[in-house]
Structures are given as C-alpha cells and as structure tokens.
Design a protein around this motif. Structure first.
Motif, short mmCIF file in Angstrom:
data_model
loop_
_atom_site.label_atom_id
_atom_site.label_comp_id
_atom_site.label_asym_id
_atom_site.label_seq_id
_atom_site.Cartn_x
_atom_site.Cartn_y
_atom_site.Cartn_z
N LEU A 5 0.82 -1.20 0.00
CA LEU A 5 0.00 0.00 0.00
C LEU A 5 0.86 1.26 0.00
O LEU A 5 0.50 2.27 -0.63
CB LEU A 5 -0.94 0.00 1.22
N THR A 6 1.99 1.21 0.69
CA THR A 6 2.91 2.35 0.70
C THR A 6 3.46 2.60 -0.69
O THR A 6 3.57 3.76 -1.13
CB THR A 6 4.07 2.10 1.69
N CYS A 7 3.80 1.53 -1.40
CA CYS A 7 4.32 1.67 -2.76
C CYS A 7 3.26 2.26 -3.69
O CYS A 7 3.56 3.14 -4.51
CB CYS A 7 4.78 0.31 -3.28
N VAL A 8 2.03 1.78 -3.57
CA VAL A 8 0.94 2.31 -4.40
C VAL A 8 0.72 3.79 -4.09
O VAL A 8 0.56 4.62 -4.99
CB VAL A 8 -0.36 1.50 -4.18
N ALA A 9 0.71 4.12 -2.78
CA ALA A 9 0.51 5.52 -2.38
C ALA A 9 1.63 6.40 -2.91
O ALA A 9 1.41 7.55 -3.31
CB ALA A 9 0.44 5.61 -0.85
N ALA A 10 2.85 5.88 -2.92
CA ALA A 10 3.99 6.65 -3.44
C ALA A 10 3.81 6.95 -4.92
O ALA A 10 4.11 8.06 -5.38
CB ALA A 10 5.29 5.88 -3.19
N ASN A 60 -2.31 0.64 -24.69
CA ASN A 60 -1.24 0.62 -25.69
C ASN A 60 0.10 0.26 -25.06
O ASN A 60 0.88 -0.52 -25.61
CB ASN A 60 -1.11 1.98 -26.37
N ILE A 61 0.41 0.88 -23.92
CA ILE A 61 1.74 0.71 -23.32
C ILE A 61 1.82 -0.53 -22.43
O ILE A 61 2.91 -1.04 -22.18
CB ILE A 61 2.16 1.96 -22.51
N ALA A 62 0.68 -0.99 -21.92
CA ALA A 62 0.69 -2.10 -20.96
C ALA A 62 0.53 -3.44 -21.66
O ALA A 62 -0.56 -4.01 -21.68
CB ALA A 62 -0.40 -1.90 -19.91
N GLY A 63 1.58 -3.94 -22.27
CA GLY A 63 1.55 -5.28 -22.84
C GLY A 63 1.83 -6.31 -21.77
O GLY A 63 1.43 -6.15 -20.61
N VAL A 64 2.57 -7.36 -22.12
CA VAL A 64 2.94 -8.34 -21.09
C VAL A 64 4.08 -7.82 -20.22
O VAL A 64 4.41 -8.41 -19.20
CB VAL A 64 3.34 -9.69 -21.71
N GLY A 65 4.69 -6.70 -20.64
CA GLY A 65 5.84 -6.16 -19.90
C GLY A 65 5.58 -5.91 -18.43
O GLY A 65 6.35 -6.35 -17.57
N PRO A 66 4.49 -5.18 -18.05
CA PRO A 66 4.24 -4.92 -16.63
C PRO A 66 3.73 -6.13 -15.87
O PRO A 66 3.43 -6.03 -14.67
CB PRO A 66 3.18 -3.81 -16.67
N ILE A 67 3.63 -7.27 -16.54
CA ILE A 67 3.24 -8.52 -15.86
C ILE A 67 4.41 -9.49 -15.87
O ILE A 67 4.89 -9.91 -14.81
CB ILE A 67 2.01 -9.15 -16.54
N CYS A 247 8.75 -2.40 -18.66
CA CYS A 247 7.49 -1.69 -18.83
C CYS A 247 6.87 -1.21 -17.51
O CYS A 247 6.09 -0.28 -17.51
CB CYS A 247 6.49 -2.57 -19.58
N GLY A 248 7.20 -1.84 -16.40
CA GLY A 248 6.64 -1.40 -15.12
C GLY A 248 7.40 -0.25 -14.51
O GLY A 248 6.91 0.37 -13.55
N ALA A 249 8.58 0.09 -15.04
CA ALA A 249 9.38 1.17 -14.48
C ALA A 249 9.76 2.19 -15.54
O ALA A 249 9.55 3.39 -15.37
CB ALA A 249 10.64 0.61 -13.82
N ILE A 250 10.34 1.76 -16.63
CA ILE A 250 10.63 2.63 -17.77
C ILE A 250 10.75 1.75 -19.01
O ILE A 250 11.37 0.69 -18.97
CB ILE A 250 11.91 3.47 -17.57
N SER A 251 10.15 2.21 -20.11
CA SER A 251 10.12 1.40 -21.33
C SER A 251 10.18 2.27 -22.56
O SER A 251 9.35 3.17 -22.74
CB SER A 251 8.84 0.55 -21.35
N ILE A 285 -0.05 -1.67 -11.90
CA ILE A 285 -0.23 -3.04 -12.41
C ILE A 285 1.02 -3.87 -12.14
O ILE A 285 0.95 -5.03 -11.72
CB ILE A 285 -0.54 -3.02 -13.92
N ALA A 286 2.19 -3.27 -12.39
CA ALA A 286 3.45 -3.98 -12.16
C ALA A 286 3.62 -4.32 -10.68
O ALA A 286 4.06 -5.43 -10.34
CB ALA A 286 4.62 -3.12 -12.64
N LEU A 287 3.27 -3.40 -9.80
CA LEU A 287 3.35 -3.67 -8.36
C LEU A 287 2.44 -4.82 -7.97
O LEU A 287 2.81 -5.68 -7.15
CB LEU A 287 2.95 -2.42 -7.56
N ILE A 288 1.24 -4.84 -8.53
CA ILE A 288 0.28 -5.90 -8.21
C ILE A 288 0.85 -7.26 -8.58
O ILE A 288 0.82 -8.21 -7.78
CB ILE A 288 -1.06 -5.65 -8.93
N TRP A 289 1.41 -7.39 -9.78
CA TRP A 289 1.92 -8.69 -10.22
C TRP A 289 3.21 -9.07 -9.50
O TRP A 289 3.46 -10.25 -9.25
CB TRP A 289 2.08 -8.73 -11.72
N CYS A 290 4.01 -8.08 -9.16
CA CYS A 290 5.21 -8.37 -8.37
C CYS A 290 4.80 -8.88 -6.99
O CYS A 290 5.37 -9.86 -6.48
CB CYS A 290 6.06 -7.10 -8.25
N ALA A 291 3.81 -8.24 -6.38
CA ALA A 291 3.33 -8.66 -5.05
C ALA A 291 2.69 -10.04 -5.11
O ALA A 291 2.89 -10.87 -4.21
CB ALA A 291 2.34 -7.64 -4.51
#
Length: 500
Positions: A5-10, A60-67, A247-251, A285-291
C-alpha cells in the motif's frame, strides 16, 4: 500488506507532486491547437475524449511487460518493488510525458523524427532503424505470448485441442485489421471496455490475496528485504533487474506509442493525465503482479520452480485460477491476455506510421496504408518462428536502449529552450549506464566482459553521452535558437497573425 500500500501511495503521490513539477518545467500552452485539430484526417489524427485517450494509452503501453517483467523481477525479492516505484516516478513517467508532449509540439511526429530534430540526422536514422526493429520484436512477442496463453487456457479448461499456430493466425488477422482501419473504429471503440476488464483483473487478484487466509501480501518478508538481493540463483541486481523490469518502471516501447494518442489529444493540459498518468497506472499493475508473485507461491524457490515449468505465463495462470476460481480465473486471465494484444496491434500501427513518415507517404488512402503494413506483417510472421526466449532477450535490451534515446532527446529539448534539463538528464545517464553495462557484460547478447570493467566503462560512456548532448544543445547558433524558441512559444493564432 503495508509495504504494498505504501508503494501504491507513493506512485499516486508521485503523479500529483512530481508529475505537476514536470508539467511546469515543460510549460503547457492550453491555447495552442493540438495535431488532432490541425491535422485531422479521420484515420490517425482524430480528436477523442480525455478518458478514452487515457484508457487507450494505458492499454497501448501495458503489454505483457508490466506482468512478465515484474514476475521475473520478483525473483530478486521486494527490491523489485522499490525499483518499480522509483523508476516509474522519476524515469518512466517522465519519459512517457515527454515522448507524448514533444510529439504534440511537432505535429504528431513519431519518435525518430523527434529525435532527429533535437539530436541530429544521425540520431534520426539510428532511431528509424531501431524503432522499427523494436516494434517488430514487440509485435512478435505480443503475438506469441497471448497465443500461447489462450491456447493453454482453451486446452486446459475445455475438451478442445487447439494448436498455437491457429491462435497466432487469428491474432495476426486482428492485428492487420486494427493496423489499417481508422483509429477510432476499433481501438477507440473497444479499448475502454478492455480497460474495465483490466481493472477487474488488477483489483480482483490483489484483493483475493489480501483477504486470503492462505496467502498474505509480502507476509514472509522483512523490511530490510526491500534493500536486499534475494535471488535464489545469486543473480546480481545490477544491471539485470533494470533490464528485466522494463514496462513497469521505464520502457522505450512507450515512446513509440505515445505519438498515437498525441494525434488524438484535444488539449495540452491533458498531457499529464494521459501520458504521465498512464505510466503511473502501469506501475500499479506492475506492483500488483510483483506482489502476487512474491506472495502466492510462498517462497522465491517455489516461484522459481513455477517460472521454470512454464515461464511467467504459468505464474499468471496458476495465480489467476488459484485465487479467483474457474470463472473469476478465466476473466482475470483474459484481462492479462488482452494487454499484449492491445499493445501488439498498436506496435504494428506505429511501425506503419514511422515508415510512412520516412517515405513521406500520406496514410489517408487504404492503398498506402497497405503498402506500409503488409511488409511489416510478412517479417513479423517470419520472426514468430524464432524461439520466444531469444526474441524476449533482444526485446528487453532494445526496449531500454530506445528509452535512453528518448530521454536524451528530451534533455536536448530542455537544454535548447533553457529549461531544467536534469529531470531527464539524470535518468538518461542512469539508463545509459545500465544498457552499456548490460551489453558489455552479457555473454549471450554482448561482449562477456567482467562486471567491474563493464560497469566502469558503462558509467564513463553515460557521462560522455551527457557531455555530448549538453554540448550540441547549447552550441546551437544564436539566430537559430531565437527563431526556434519563438516558434516553440507561439500559438498557431500568433503565427498566423504574424504571417498576415
């Protein structure tokens, strides 16, 4: 749970605080007409509402990269989440904002044209080649990945026996259609519905983990693990993590996609929400799949086994059905499958537009669109026969190198107009060092040099690039600089009155 939750809030805080600062540095002009109005053609330049443009940009930007990227990055432990937050706020969202806004300021131009204007013709020719290669790799990755996932879903959940080749053909047929028809006929019409499915997938899965008695979000980790490399194979964080989680950080792929919506955005004031905001959404989205990857399997060793037995796609399948049951799992799984499909079609569309700009061929007529698109699909079809793992490795490096070029382009723009360039120069230096170190050290794709030599060389190369960009940007002749500055600040109305 608190860490997540802290990461999402950030990330959300980063949008409102740092995003507003970046917007102020750029200097929006609400009176300036956007290409959606000045170049309307009913095909690629089509005014669309801000919510619709945002959802299309996100898909458009959220392919399989952020997963897939965060799942692979999760093998390093919670440190992966730290990079997602920092990278997204200070690098990825800034990169996406400038790639979109500079396209708007340059009549909806694609990334090679923008790069050429601020870094020179050499950079333009390099980016023309590199962007097409990247987009073809993206298109192939985003055909193979969803085709494999859909085939697995159908064969596991039904009595049918569908081949992956069949799914590849079906997805390719859709891509051809979506690439050549007007942007508002398929992409603008159906993507908002896909966006609702994406939201269900994201919220549903993380909620299932949060309320599960068996799984706890990051329950088995300590606070200090955020700053520790826990990779079970002892893989070093530097520089691999920053290539793995792209894709979850810079792409750099996003720089090829932002111009699509720059051609549809109605006002510059919407840029922070559309471009910076969509990247923040992808970061979540990337945070969710990492978690999920760190929580669902109970340990990094179990996660590693799941990846080894079927790649990140197996992790997605196991988590979706394990957390939401059959019905919810199918919907969540389809939400994941939609992401690469909605990026693959726009990857080929971007390729078509980049080639059209290069050959100066208008795209209003169907014949010209087909002339640009058909060769791309022929090459893409051939590349689908190459091993997916090989394509993915080249995609990762090409992706981050494209991001480097876009960041340096943004720095050159800011330097040229006496604006605070460090907001793009600092992430540009960092990512240049990452890419240079990676290619020097990696024995499969690069030169296989020792890590220490690779790192020192990478840092030196990054600093040299900074000096070069500052020199060529500040070295522009006074008269040219004055004329370009005036052009940059003028609204279309001002320009017309002065001409008259």
């Amino acid at each position: 749970m608190l860490w997540f939750l802290t990461c999402v809030a950030a990330l959300i805080g980063g949008y409102f605080i740092y995003g507003a600062f970046v917007e102020k540095v750029f200097g929006i002009n609400e009176q300036r007409k956007t290409p959606a109005h000045t170049k309307t053609d009913g095909v690629d330049f089509v005014p669309m509402s801000t919510p619709k443009v945002y959802l299309v940009q996100l898909l458009n930007i959220a392919g399989v990269g952020p997963i897939f990227g965060p799942i692979m990055g999760a093998l390093y432990g919670p440190a992966a989440m730290l990079w997602i937050v920092i990278g997204c706020i200070f690098a990825g969202a800034v990169h996406d904002y400038f790639s979109g806004m500079l396209s708007i300021r340059n009549d909806g131009a694609s990334v090679p044209t923008i790069t050429g204007r601020y870094l020179g013709n050499g950079a333009k020719h390099f980016m023309n080649i590199f962007a097409i290669v990247l987009l073809l790799l993206v298109g192939v990755v985003f055909v193979s990945a969803p085709a494999g996932m859909i085939t697995n879903l159908i064969n596991e959940q039904t009595s049918l026996d569908v081949s992956m080749t069949t799914m590849v053909v079906i997805i390719f047929a859709y891509y051809i259609l979506a690439t050549i028809v007007p942007v508002d006929k398929i992409i603008g019409r159906f993507y908002p519905l896909f966006g609702a499915l994406l939201i269900f997938m994201s919220v549903g899965l993380i909620s299932a983990v949060a309320f599960s008695s068996e799984h706890q979000i990051l329950g088995g980790f300590e606070v200090t693990d955020m700053f520790t490399n826990l990779n079970p194979n002892d893989m070093p964080i530097w520089p691999a993590l920053f290539i793995t989680i792209a894709c979850g950080a810079i792409s750099g792929f996003h720089a090829t996609q932002s111009p699509l919506m720059a051609r549809c955005m109605e006002n510059e004031k919407n840029g922070r929400f559309v471009f910076y905001g969509a990247m923040i959404g992808e970061g979540i989205i990337a945070l969710i799949w990492c978690a999920i990857a760190l929580s669902f399997f109970g340990s990094l060793e179990a996660l590693q086994e799941a990846v080894a037995n079927g790649g990140p796609g197996n992790v997605v399948y196991s988590a979706s059905f394990g957390l939401l049951g059959v019905f919810g799992g199918i919907i969540a799984f389809l939400g994941v499958v939609i992401l690469p499909i909605t990026s693959g079609d726009t990857a080929f569309r971007s390729s078509r537009l980049i080639l059209a700009e290069y050959f100066n061929m208008e795209q209003k007529t169907l014949r010209n669109r087909l002339l640009m698109a058909v060769p791309l699909f022929v090459v893409g079809a051939v590349l689908t026969q190459v091993d997916f793992g090989i394509i993915w490795r080249y995609f990762g490096f090409a992706n981050q190198t494209t991001a480097v070029m876009m960041l340096w382009t943004a720095s050159a723009y800011l330097l040229r107009y006496n604006k605070l360039h460090w907001i793009t120069t600092i992430p540009a230096v960092f990512m240049t060092a990452v890419c240079a170190t990676f290619i020097l050290n990696n024995s499969t794709l690069g030169f296989g040099l020792p890590m220490q030599i690779s790192t020192i060389s990478g840092v030196i190369f990054a600093l040299a690039a900074m000096v070069y960009v500052i020199k060529i940007s500040k070295g522009k002749g006074d008269s040219d600089f004055a004329n370009e500055t005036q052009k940059e600040e003028d609204t279309p109305a001002d320009t017309e009155s002065k001409t008259a």
